[in-house]
Design an enzyme around this catalytic site. Structure first.
Site, PDB file in Angstrom:
ATOM      1  N   HIS A   1      -0.711  10.431  -2.336  1.00 19.65           N
ATOM      2  CA  HIS A   1      -1.912   9.986  -1.936  1.00 19.65           C
ATOM      3  C   HIS A   1      -3.006  11.067  -2.239  1.00 19.65           C
ATOM      4  CE1 HIS A   1      -5.057   9.333   1.326  1.00 19.65           C
ATOM      5  NE2 HIS A   1      -5.110   8.450   0.424  1.00 19.65           N
TER       6      HIS A   1
ATOM      7  N   HIS B   1       0.882  -1.179   0.107  1.00 17.95           N
ATOM      8  CA  HIS B   1       0.021  -0.018  -0.041  1.00 17.95           C
ATOM      9  C   HIS B   1       1.033   1.062  -0.092  1.00 17.95           C
ATOM     10  CE1 HIS B   1      -2.854   2.893   2.340  1.00 17.95           C
ATOM     11  NE2 HIS B   1      -3.455   2.520   1.071  1.00 17.95           N
TER      12      HIS B   1
END
Length: 403
Positions: free
Chosen positions: A118, A76
């Site tokens: 992100h 991730h």
């Protein structure tokens, strides 16, 4: 990837714990050397190779996603439990630790380059606040219905953005990662694709990527559409085919649909918390929520243009009011009946991010019984899992499959 709330996406959905961060409770053993990433300091131990019988795959031997291990381990934002997220250092470490797939989130610069962050708000993931020349760029924007104040990638050229350095986003939970603050710049997706191509040649096996379009409706509205730019890069690097070692994903189903018309790269529709609405649905006046999208008929509709779904873990096993896991839903079985793979997000080692029954102590950077949590989620039949700590996930997978 982040967790959506309401009609928009929370700016910092991981809710880092407050207060001082004492020394981390050791979990995984001795350090390894930095190797190709050139990092300073100790690395977590690389997970032991799995016995051949331990890794299975639906449709094993087939090209593309069918040949991935089940459950696949997805780094991730890289190995973001150990390095500042979305840096080449985090991506390389995820690969070195054995992750099957490495994730990227993409946002654009003012001059149209795709970079890996992100969020387009880079206040918490770069040292932009330390650059006086950019003080005047701080502003407030409405992003997917949420007002956010900070510095945004769409206000910087790539050349300007490259003067910044990445830093740890949640230092209260990951104080050891701050050792690497300033080590890496913000990478472009082009650089990551070149890195993956090179690493694949060196390893003799393709490096799988999981690429997410962030806020695609917002960016299309300001003239910086993501999908066409992403498709061009995928074609340039040979990752535009149905059996390419890549997934393209988004919280906005229409973004995945648009990409399916541009490239054949397998798509994944990300699903946020129950009761929330994808932002493209909000802007189009579509009343459907996540609750609708997880129903069998909607899953079959998703399967007409996507290869899988990426639900929050709470859609797989909900929590009660005390934060403890309850009983699994039928989502995994329903998705499989529709022909979809299921890659939920995100399991982390630190206590604040674990279900209540798996927390050990109260330290914000302390590790809990994450192996117990993995057993619960793996038992639902998921096809993969996003994790900030790929080595832990690999050990948990070996335990689960060899039990």
């Amino acid at each position: 990837m982040g967790i959506h709330t309401g009609t928009g996406e929370a700016r910092h959905p991981d809710r880092p714990a407050r207060g001082a961060a004492p020394a981390r409770r050791a979990l995984l053993g001795a350090a390894a050397t930095a190797g190709a990433i050139g990092a300073v300091g100790a690395l977590p131990a690389t997970a032991a190779p799995l016995p051949a019988k331990a890794v299975t795959a639906r449709g094993a031997g087939r090209p593309g996603a069918g040949a991935l291990p089940v459950p696949a381990v997805i780094g991730h934002r890289g190995a973001s439990g150990y390095r500042p997220e979305h840096t080449i250092g985090a991506y390389q470490l995820a690969l070195d630790l054995g992750a099957d797939i490495v994730e990227q989130d993409i946002v654009p610069t003012r001059d149209g380059h795709l970079v890996c962050r992100h969020e387009n708000d880079i206040s918490g993931t770069t040292d932009v606040a330390d650059h006086p020349r950019f003080a005047g760029r701080r502003t407030t924007r409405s992003i997917d219905g949420t007002r956010v104040t900070g510095w945004f990638t769409e206000d910087f050229t790539l050349a300007e953005l490259r003067t910044l350095r990445a830093k740890e986003r949640i230092p209260a939970n990951r104080p050891h990662n701050t050792l690497h603050d300033g080590r890496w710049p913000v990478p472009t997706l082009e650089e990551v694709l070149r890195w993956a191509d090179r690493a694949g040649r060196e390893r003799g096996a393709p490096v799988w990527l999981h690429i997410e379009t962030k806020h695609p409706t917002y960016f299309r509205g300001i003239g910086l559409a993501l999908e066409e730019r992403l498709a061009r890069l995928l074609r340039r690097h040979g990752r535009h085919r149905r059996d390419s070692p890549a997934f393209v994903q988004s919280f906005e189903p229409t973004s995945v649909q648009r990409l399916s018309r541009l490239v054949d790269t397998p798509g994944v529709v990300l699903l946020s918390a129950a009761g929330t609405r994808p932002w493209d649905f909000v802007t189009a006046g579509d009343p459907r929520t996540t609750d609708d999208l997880v129903r069998p008929a909607e899953l079959r509709r998703i399967a007409s243009y996507a290869r899988g779904i990426g639900p929050t873990l709470d859609l797989v096993i909900p929590k009660d009011a005390g934060g403890r896991l309850t009983e699994p839903t039928t989502l995994v079985a329903d998705a499989h009946r529709a022909g979809l793979v299921v890659h939920p997000y995100t399991l982390r080692n630190e206590n604040p991010f674990l279900p209540a029954e798996y927390r050990v102590g109260t330290e914000p950077d302390g590790y809990g019984d994450v192996f117990g949590a993995y057993r619960r989620y793996f038992a639902t039949g998921i096809d993969g899992i996003f994790t900030d700590h790929p080595d832990t996930a690999l050990l948990a997978r070996a335990d689960f499959l060899d039990r």
